[in-house]
Design a protein around this motif. Structure first.
Motif, PDB file in Angstrom:
ATOM      1  N   TRP A   1       0.790  -1.232   0.000  1.00  0.00           N
ATOM      2  CA  TRP A   1       0.000   0.000   0.000  1.00  0.00           C
ATOM      3  C   TRP A   1       0.825   1.286   0.000  1.00  0.00           C
ATOM      4  O   TRP A   1       0.407   2.272  -0.654  1.00  0.00           O
ATOM      5  CB  TRP A   1      -0.993   0.002   1.165  1.00  0.00           C
ATOM      6  CG  TRP A   1      -0.380   0.157   2.536  1.00  0.00           C
ATOM      7  CD1 TRP A   1      -0.032  -0.831   3.397  1.00  0.00           C
ATOM      8  CD2 TRP A   1      -0.031   1.388   3.183  1.00  0.00           C
ATOM      9  NE1 TRP A   1       0.510  -0.325   4.536  1.00  0.00           N
ATOM     10  CE2 TRP A   1       0.524   1.047   4.440  1.00  0.00           C
ATOM     11  CE3 TRP A   1      -0.126   2.736   2.841  1.00  0.00           C
ATOM     12  CZ2 TRP A   1       0.981   2.006   5.343  1.00  0.00           C
ATOM     13  CZ3 TRP A   1       0.320   3.698   3.737  1.00  0.00           C
ATOM     14  CH2 TRP A   1       0.860   3.331   4.969  1.00  0.00           C
ATOM     15  N   PRO A   2       1.993   1.384   0.667  1.00  0.00           N
ATOM     16  CA  PRO A   2       2.731   2.647   0.597  1.00  0.00           C
ATOM     17  C   PRO A   2       3.129   3.012  -0.835  1.00  0.00           C
ATOM     18  O   PRO A   2       3.187   4.208  -1.178  1.00  0.00           O
ATOM     19  CB  PRO A   2       3.965   2.392   1.468  1.00  0.00           C
ATOM     20  CG  PRO A   2       3.577   1.282   2.383  1.00  0.00           C
ATOM     21  CD  PRO A   2       2.681   0.419   1.560  1.00  0.00           C
ATOM     22  N   PHE A   3       3.370   2.027  -1.671  1.00  0.00           N
ATOM     23  CA  PHE A   3       3.800   2.300  -3.039  1.00  0.00           C
ATOM     24  C   PHE A   3       2.619   2.698  -3.922  1.00  0.00           C
ATOM     25  O   PHE A   3       2.732   3.616  -4.746  1.00  0.00           O
ATOM     26  CB  PHE A   3       4.541   1.079  -3.591  1.00  0.00           C
ATOM     27  CG  PHE A   3       5.809   0.785  -2.842  1.00  0.00           C
ATOM     28  CD1 PHE A   3       6.985   1.420  -3.174  1.00  0.00           C
ATOM     29  CD2 PHE A   3       5.805  -0.092  -1.771  1.00  0.00           C
ATOM     30  CE1 PHE A   3       8.155   1.178  -2.468  1.00  0.00           C
ATOM     31  CE2 PHE A   3       6.967  -0.346  -1.052  1.00  0.00           C
ATOM     32  CZ  PHE A   3       8.137   0.301  -1.400  1.00  0.00           C
ATOM     33  N   TRP A   4       1.478   2.029  -3.735  1.00  0.00           N
ATOM     34  CA  TRP A   4       0.296   2.435  -4.499  1.00  0.00           C
ATOM     35  C   TRP A   4      -0.191   3.816  -4.059  1.00  0.00           C
ATOM     36  O   TRP A   4      -0.605   4.629  -4.897  1.00  0.00           O
ATOM     37  CB  TRP A   4      -0.820   1.402  -4.341  1.00  0.00           C
ATOM     38  CG  TRP A   4      -0.605   0.190  -5.180  1.00  0.00           C
ATOM     39  CD1 TRP A   4      -0.302  -1.062  -4.770  1.00  0.00           C
ATOM     40  CD2 TRP A   4      -0.651   0.140  -6.602  1.00  0.00           C
ATOM     41  NE1 TRP A   4      -0.151  -1.915  -5.847  1.00  0.00           N
ATOM     42  CE2 TRP A   4      -0.369  -1.195  -6.995  1.00  0.00           C
ATOM     43  CE3 TRP A   4      -0.908   1.093  -7.601  1.00  0.00           C
ATOM     44  CZ2 TRP A   4      -0.328  -1.592  -8.331  1.00  0.00           C
ATOM     45  CZ3 TRP A   4      -0.865   0.691  -8.937  1.00  0.00           C
ATOM     46  CH2 TRP A   4      -0.582  -0.639  -9.283  1.00  0.00           C
ATOM     47  N   LEU A   5      -0.128   4.072  -2.762  1.00  0.00           N
ATOM     48  CA  LEU A   5      -0.530   5.390  -2.274  1.00  0.00           C
ATOM     49  C   LEU A   5       0.382   6.472  -2.836  1.00  0.00           C
ATOM     50  O   LEU A   5      -0.073   7.559  -3.224  1.00  0.00           O
ATOM     51  CB  LEU A   5      -0.501   5.402  -0.742  1.00  0.00           C
ATOM     52  CG  LEU A   5      -1.055   6.652  -0.061  1.00  0.00           C
ATOM     53  CD1 LEU A   5      -2.529   6.853  -0.416  1.00  0.00           C
ATOM     54  CD2 LEU A   5      -0.897   6.552   1.452  1.00  0.00           C
ATOM     55  N   SER A   6       1.673   6.188  -2.891  1.00  0.00           N
ATOM     56  CA  SER A   6       2.626   7.144  -3.466  1.00  0.00           C
ATOM     57  C   SER A   6       2.327   7.379  -4.943  1.00  0.00           C
ATOM     58  O   SER A   6       2.374   8.522  -5.428  1.00  0.00           O
ATOM     59  CB  SER A   6       4.054   6.616  -3.306  1.00  0.00           C
ATOM     60  OG  SER A   6       4.391   6.464  -1.951  1.00  0.00           O
ATOM     61  N   ALA A   7       2.019   6.291  -5.665  1.00  0.00           N
ATOM     62  CA  ALA A   7       1.712   6.420  -7.088  1.00  0.00           C
ATOM     63  C   ALA A   7       0.474   7.289  -7.304  1.00  0.00           C
ATOM     64  O   ALA A   7       0.450   8.158  -8.187  1.00  0.00           O
ATOM     65  CB  ALA A   7       1.509   5.037  -7.703  1.00  0.00           C
ATOM     66  N   VAL A   8      -0.557   7.057  -6.495  1.00  0.00           N
ATOM     67  CA  VAL A   8      -1.791   7.848  -6.620  1.00  0.00           C
ATOM     68  C   VAL A   8      -1.505   9.316  -6.304  1.00  0.00           C
ATOM     69  O   VAL A   8      -1.984  10.226  -7.009  1.00  0.00           O
ATOM     70  CB  VAL A   8      -2.875   7.289  -5.679  1.00  0.00           C
ATOM     71  CG1 VAL A   8      -4.059   8.241  -5.600  1.00  0.00           C
ATOM     72  CG2 VAL A   8      -3.331   5.915  -6.152  1.00  0.00           C
ATOM     73  N   PHE A   9      -0.700   9.558  -5.271  1.00  0.00           N
ATOM     74  CA  PHE A   9      -0.395  10.943  -4.893  1.00  0.00           C
ATOM     75  C   PHE A   9       0.366  11.669  -5.999  1.00  0.00           C
ATOM     76  O   PHE A   9       0.011  12.789  -6.385  1.00  0.00           O
ATOM     77  CB  PHE A   9       0.421  10.960  -3.605  1.00  0.00           C
ATOM     78  CG  PHE A   9       0.984  12.318  -3.271  1.00  0.00           C
ATOM     79  CD1 PHE A   9       0.166  13.317  -2.761  1.00  0.00           C
ATOM     80  CD2 PHE A   9       2.326  12.609  -3.497  1.00  0.00           C
ATOM     81  CE1 PHE A   9       0.679  14.576  -2.473  1.00  0.00           C
ATOM     82  CE2 PHE A   9       2.844  13.859  -3.212  1.00  0.00           C
ATOM     83  CZ  PHE A   9       2.015  14.843  -2.694  1.00  0.00           C
TER      84      PHE A   9
END
Length: 654
Positions: free
Chosen positions: A314-322
């Motif tokens: 999730w930290p990587f997907w959240l970063s991608a979305v941001f």
């Protein structure tokens, strides 16, 4: 007060305030966190002689970048003050304090340009205040500690210094009146850019920032797509070609020198580190340097998130979305918020060299935020300036910013203490790492530090902990050397055997065999040498040592003259009969086999070789053995005594 006087005064105040926050680094020591490799154990920077200068301008060893000015700076430090850590830390601190002033000058210039007051108009003096406060926030931030307090961190403060000069000269070139001979500022800017990259290539993508500045706040391109390719735009693009060429040349020099260095392995392949994983790592890094500077707690030289990560976490997907969301929003709002889009693009561009696209594992180090942190300081200054027309809000915001600067300065003061010496640094790192496997490396380093300090018990404790977490060759080797130095042969043997399992090599084999012999375990030594020579049949030292064992062993059942001759002949053949100690062992083997005529001739040869090589002890030992052989007696050592370590008898090769 005149404008120039105010600018100078504010710059001096910022310089002094920054120096005061970080002055404790002047009493710090070197740390065994690359300071040893780069500085105090590096003979190539300890003086400005021709050999060292040749190395400085042709090396790409460590770090794997072509950065001769980086090495040259340290060589100058050594030339002027020796290996005194205070001199190195003082230079780093002076660079950082000067950088604080340069950041103020750059932010001030950008605000003047954004408010259409960059061409010489008299601006509101609140621009000076906003710029100074934002520069102080940048300079006092705890993220700056690693680059300033770590001697090896000079790469960033020195490179940043020249990059700021380049940016300021570029803006001066664009805004100065034509009659003032502004062209010289362009060439000074290009020269400083080259000096920055040759100090350390953190600014490889600086040319992208210059293009962004041309769009905003310089507004050099006309609106619309046609404005990107008209005659005026072509001139703008051509201005960037020399910058791109300089960056390409530095990058090419790095790649060529890395390719010629066998010690530097190739970057990870796509099978080892796939495109998707690289993309998610990049997105995480871009997002990380947005939120982490706002929460500068639990700082450490090592962060483990990217050591072995799952790109779907999730930290990587959240970063991608941001990152994707912020980019789309700012592109859609580019007409209303051109300044925000410009800052975001600069943030993305400046972080490209720190994304670790060719590195795995990677780490989001504090020093990587030294340059990108500038964009957020510009944002703070712009926000304060926007509020300056509303006195109450401006006063409240300025007070909050000042309080934040003091809070960050306090955190920096505490973080500087972490870097006082290797013990304080590694202890802090272990506390932050907890039970992570990366703690193994830090225990090894801390053990090495205590070993250098003569604190054997503490060193043993950390070496043992390191081996419990993950046995590695470097820990076994360091632990074995420590035990051997302290006369603990059994403990040294245990660790050399552990090292041998992980990294079989001639030096370790010789150590194990020699320790077994010196401990009187000759049967085990013979068996060890036999087993070793099956796997490594051409090891001259081991052949020699086993032959010597067959000659001099106090136990007659372990002696074998015929086998000793065979082994010694192979060892001498491998070294072309040019090593006195090996030839001396062959003479002793002949004597054990009853071939005294050959023993006498060979001992004479060994004696002559030793005299020619300037080895008087070896020559004298062979002279004594020669008399023994002439009397028809083989070489013997008294029972119960350790094997001889006098060169020329074979024992010296153990």
């Amino acid at each position: 007060m005149r404008r120039d006087q105010l600018t100078i005064l504010v710059s001096l105040v910022l310089f002094g305030a920054t120096f005061a926050v970080f002055n404790r680094v002047l009493v710090a020591d070197f740390v065994q966190w690359d300071d040893d490799i780069n500085i105090y154990d590096n003979p190539h920077i300890q003086g400005l002689n021709a050999s060292n200068l040749r190395w400085i301008f042709t090396t790409c060893e460590y770090p794997p970048r072509y950065a001769p000015l980086y090495w040259l700076g340290w060589a100058i430090n050594c030339q002027l003050g020796g290996l005194n850590p205070s001199g190195f830390h003082l230079t780093d601190l002076l660079f950082h304090a000067a950088n604080a002033s340069l950041v103020f000058l750059l932010i001030r210039r950008l605000l003047l340009l954004a408010t259409s007051k960059g061409a010489g108009g008299e601006p509101n003096r609140r621009i000076w205040f906003c710029s100074a406060l934002a520069a102080l926030l940048w300079a006092a931030h705890p993220f700056r500690v690693e680059s300033v307090a770590w001697a090896a961190g000079r790469t960033y403060v020195q490179s940043f210094f020249f990059l700021m000069l380049s940016a300021l000269c570029y803006l001066r070139f664009q805004t100065a009146p034509a009659e003032t001979g502004r062209g010289r500022f362009y060439w000074i800017s290009l020269f400083c850019f080259a000096a920055s990259l040759l100090s350390y290539p953190i600014g490889l993508t600086f040319v992208v920032v210059l293009v962004v500045l041309d769009f905003y706040p310089l507004r050099r391109f006309k609106p619309g797509l046609a404005g990107l390719w008209d005659a005026a735009a072509v001139r703008i693009w051509l201005e960037k070609v020399p910058y791109a060429l300089v960056a390409a040349l530095v990058l090419a020099a790095t790649l060529l020198l890395r390719a010629s260095n066998n010690r530097l392995g190739p970057p990870p392949s796509l099978e080892q580190f796939g495109i998707g994983a690289r993309a998610m790592q990049a997105l995480y890094v871009w997002a990380y340097y947005v939120w982490k500077p706002c929460l500068p707690f639990h700082l450490s030289p090592v962060y483990t998130t990217l050591a072995n990560f799952d790109p779907s976490a999730w930290p990587f997907w959240l970063s991608a979305v941001f990152v994707a969301g912020a980019t789309m929003l700012l592109l859609c709002r580019c007409r209303q918020w051109p300044w925000a889009l410009a800052l975001w693009l600069c943030h993305l561009a400046l972080l490209v060299p720190m994304l670790g696209l060719t590195e795995h594992p990677h780490s989001t180090s504090d020093r990587y935020g030294y340059l990108p942190g500038l964009t957020w300081s510009v944002l703070i200054a712009a926000a304060l300036w926007r509020l300056s027309s509303r006195p109450r809000l401006f006063a409240a915001a300025a007070a909050c910013a000042a309080a934040l600067a003091m809070f960050w300065a306090a955190l920096s003061l505490r973080q500087v203490r972490v870097w006082q010496n290797s013990e304080t640094l590694f202890t802090h790192m272990l506390r932050e790492l907890g039970n992570h496997p990366c703690a193994q490396d830090i225990h090894w380093r801390l053990g090495g530090y205590f070993a250098r300090q003569g604190k054997t018990d503490a060193a043993v404790q950390h070496y043992q902990t390191s081996l419990q977490i993950l046995p590695t060759a470097k820990t076994y080797a360091a632990f074995a050397r420590l035990m051997e130095t302290n006369g603990l042969a059994e403990a040294a043997l245990t660790n050399y055997l552990g090292l041998l399992q992980l990294n079989p090599n001639a030096a370790t084999i010789a150590k194990v065999g020699g320790l077994l012999s010196n401990l009187g375990r000759t049967g085990e030594a013979n068996s060890f040498y036999r087993t070793t020579l099956i796997a490594f049949p051409n090891l001259a030292p081991e052949l020699n040592n086993l032959a010597w064992q067959f000659v001099t062993d106090p136990d007659a059942t372990n002696r074998n003259g015929t086998e000793a001759v065979r082994l010694a002949q192979i060892a001498c053949a491998l070294t072309e009969h040019q090593i006195p100690v090996l030839v001396g062992t062959l003479a002793a083997a002949y004597a054990e086999a009853g071939r005294f005529k050959e023993a006498i001739e060979t001992a004479q040869q060994a004696r002559a070789l030793a005299e020619a090589a300037g080895q008087p002890e070896v020559a004298e030992k062979n002279r004594q053995l020669l008399e023994l052989y002439r009397s028809g007696r083989p070489c013997r050592e008294p029972p119960g005594l350790p094997k001889s370590t006098v060169p020329g008898t074979g024992g010296g090769l153990k």
